[in-house]
Design an enzyme around this catalytic site. Sequence first.
Site, PDB file in Angstrom:
ATOM      1  N   ARG A  54       0.867  -1.181   0.000  1.00 56.03           N
ATOM      2  CA  ARG A  54       0.000   0.000   0.000  1.00 56.03           C
ATOM      3  C   ARG A  54       0.902   1.227   0.000  1.00 56.03           C
ATOM      4  O   ARG A  54       2.112   1.123   0.148  1.00 56.03           O
ATOM      5  CB  ARG A  54      -1.014  -0.006   1.162  1.00 56.03           C
ATOM      6  CG  ARG A  54      -0.618  -0.649   2.448  1.00 56.03           C
ATOM      7  CD  ARG A  54       0.314   0.100   3.341  1.00 56.03           C
ATOM      8  NE  ARG A  54       0.100   1.522   3.370  1.00 56.03           N
ATOM      9  CZ  ARG A  54       1.051   2.399   3.616  1.00 56.03           C
ATOM     10  NH1 ARG A  54       2.313   1.986   3.815  1.00 56.03           N
ATOM     11  NH2 ARG A  54       0.827   3.685   3.636  1.00 56.03           N
ATOM     12  N   GLY A  55       0.257   2.401  -0.153  1.00 54.91           N
ATOM     13  CA  GLY A  55       1.037   3.629  -0.319  1.00 54.91           C
ATOM     14  C   GLY A  55       1.155   3.898  -1.809  1.00 54.91           C
ATOM     15  O   GLY A  55       1.467   2.986  -2.589  1.00 54.91           O
ATOM     16  N   ALA A  56       0.895   5.168  -2.206  1.00 53.10           N
ATOM     17  CA  ALA A  56       0.741   5.484  -3.633  1.00 53.10           C
ATOM     18  C   ALA A  56       1.931   5.052  -4.503  1.00 53.10           C
ATOM     19  O   ALA A  56       1.757   4.312  -5.479  1.00 53.10           O
ATOM     20  CB  ALA A  56       0.452   6.978  -3.784  1.00 53.10           C
ATOM     21  N   ARG A  96      -7.017  -0.444  -7.213  1.00 55.25           N
ATOM     22  CA  ARG A  96      -7.434   0.618  -6.271  1.00 55.25           C
ATOM     23  C   ARG A  96      -7.639   1.900  -7.088  1.00 55.25           C
ATOM     24  O   ARG A  96      -6.900   2.136  -8.050  1.00 55.25           O
ATOM     25  CB  ARG A  96      -6.391   0.836  -5.163  1.00 55.25           C
ATOM     26  CG  ARG A  96      -6.342  -0.308  -4.147  1.00 55.25           C
ATOM     27  CD  ARG A  96      -5.466   0.022  -2.955  1.00 55.25           C
ATOM     28  NE  ARG A  96      -6.126   0.897  -1.992  1.00 55.25           N
ATOM     29  CZ  ARG A  96      -5.501   1.411  -0.916  1.00 55.25           C
ATOM     30  NH1 ARG A  96      -4.228   1.133  -0.695  1.00 55.25           N
ATOM     31  NH2 ARG A  96      -6.156   2.187  -0.076  1.00 55.25           N
ATOM     32  N   GLN A 205      -2.091   2.490   9.862  1.00 52.52           N
ATOM     33  CA  GLN A 205      -0.794   2.654   9.177  1.00 52.52           C
ATOM     34  C   GLN A 205       0.157   3.490  10.041  1.00 52.52           C
ATOM     35  O   GLN A 205       1.374   3.331   9.944  1.00 52.52           O
ATOM     36  CB  GLN A 205      -0.986   3.349   7.822  1.00 52.52           C
ATOM     37  CG  GLN A 205      -1.650   2.505   6.751  1.00 52.52           C
ATOM     38  CD  GLN A 205      -3.145   2.751   6.683  1.00 52.52           C
ATOM     39  OE1 GLN A 205      -3.777   3.069   7.686  1.00 52.52           O
ATOM     40  NE2 GLN A 205      -3.736   2.583   5.522  1.00 52.52           N
ATOM     41  N   ASP A 246      -1.780  10.914  -2.399  1.00 55.47           N
ATOM     42  CA  ASP A 246      -2.164   9.869  -3.352  1.00 55.47           C
ATOM     43  C   ASP A 246      -2.481  10.435  -4.726  1.00 55.47           C
ATOM     44  O   ASP A 246      -2.379   9.740  -5.735  1.00 55.47           O
ATOM     45  CB  ASP A 246      -3.358   9.077  -2.819  1.00 55.47           C
ATOM     46  CG  ASP A 246      -2.902   8.172  -1.694  1.00 55.47           C
ATOM     47  OD1 ASP A 246      -2.767   8.663  -0.566  1.00 55.47           O
ATOM     48  OD2 ASP A 246      -2.627   6.991  -1.969  1.00 55.47           O
ATOM     49  N   ASN A 256      -5.322  12.473   0.116  1.00 54.77           N
ATOM     50  CA  ASN A 256      -4.449  11.652   0.958  1.00 54.77           C
ATOM     51  C   ASN A 256      -5.345  10.919   1.954  1.00 54.77           C
ATOM     52  O   ASN A 256      -6.575  11.076   1.949  1.00 54.77           O
ATOM     53  CB  ASN A 256      -3.396  12.528   1.659  1.00 54.77           C
ATOM     54  CG  ASN A 256      -2.296  11.703   2.308  1.00 54.77           C
ATOM     55  OD1 ASN A 256      -1.735  10.804   1.679  1.00 54.77           O
ATOM     56  ND2 ASN A 256      -1.996  11.955   3.564  1.00 54.77           N
TER      57      ASN A 256
END
Length: 358
Positions: A54-56, A96, A205, A246, A256
Amino acid sequence: MRDQLLAAEKVKAIEWRDGTLYLLDQRVLPFEQTWLAYHTAEGVAEAIRTMVVRGAPAIGIAAAYGLVLGVFERYAQGGHWQMALEEDFDLLVNARPTAVNLFWALNRMRERLYRIKEGDDPRPAMEAEAAAIHLSDREANLTMAQLGVDLIRKHQGNLQTVLTHCNAGALATGGFGTALGVIRAAYIEGMIERVYADETRPWLQGSRLTAWELANEGIPVTVTVDSAAAHLMKTKGLTWVIVGADRITANGDVANKIGTYQLAVAAMHHGVRFMVVAPSSTIDLNLATGEDIPLEERDGSEILNVGGQRLGAEVDAFNPVFDVTPADLIDAIVTEKGIVERPDTAKIAQLMCRKRLH
Ligand code: MRU
């Protein structure tokens, strides 16, 4: 600075080795460090959807390698393999909806594919392109770390108490992190007194990933509930809120993790500066404002259950996982191409015309 950051590097989330993609399973951190191996594009799409990765920037990098796995499989099958690859592309692109880095990386991979000559083996070129995306994200983070430190110095050179939200660290990127890259670099420069990490409900997170990354490097970190932020700003002398992104639209609005918007509102009220750190691959010039950003909503059960245990009442839960912070609440957007202070459409357009600084 660069050498010190490289020496301090302890965490990574993505590894490509001998035609296999390995992802550190972020769902079970910090209790278990489990690496999962992926051999198909379909498997990588599922890993993105279920938040193994995960995380852009990290999901963009994982998707690029996912498409390489698709090329390996489809090319070996022969025939009209490029048509079959479109199925892999679709699976990955739909994993996503909010982080534009996913689409940016996949489009870059597709453009590379189109440039391969008819009859040539596509595998080496595609593998090299995914590795280049991975490496350049890591490099961008090193540049942004230095720029972010310069920005802090320009405004207040003394010791900083900062707040960050979600995880914009090594785990969320190709290395070092965006917001956490700046915080790491500022710590190395002796400028950080303490980092407050919002726990970041419901996936935690902040308390699971950000706190773990910072504690691993001995950076003083305190976890708080998300709703403590305004109180912290009022009582703990916070100087900066530093977050990742994001998707950033043409006018400088920033999507975000849910809760970022309320941090920006509270920061403005308390005179705390608000910095967004993101590579230019997070900027989407196709969208005029944040109104146009598709914001992911996940299942309500993620809110009502904690660690597999039902804690909430038997009711509906609304679970938007991103929000949009309007540009006019943002002091600065830091990218590898440079810094935009008080962002607006003209400044973002100008930034995107520049070359990267490294
Ligand atoms: O749902 P997640 O964990 O993928 O959300 C991640 C974030 O919101 C991060 O802050 C953002 O991607 C920036 S990561 C450098």
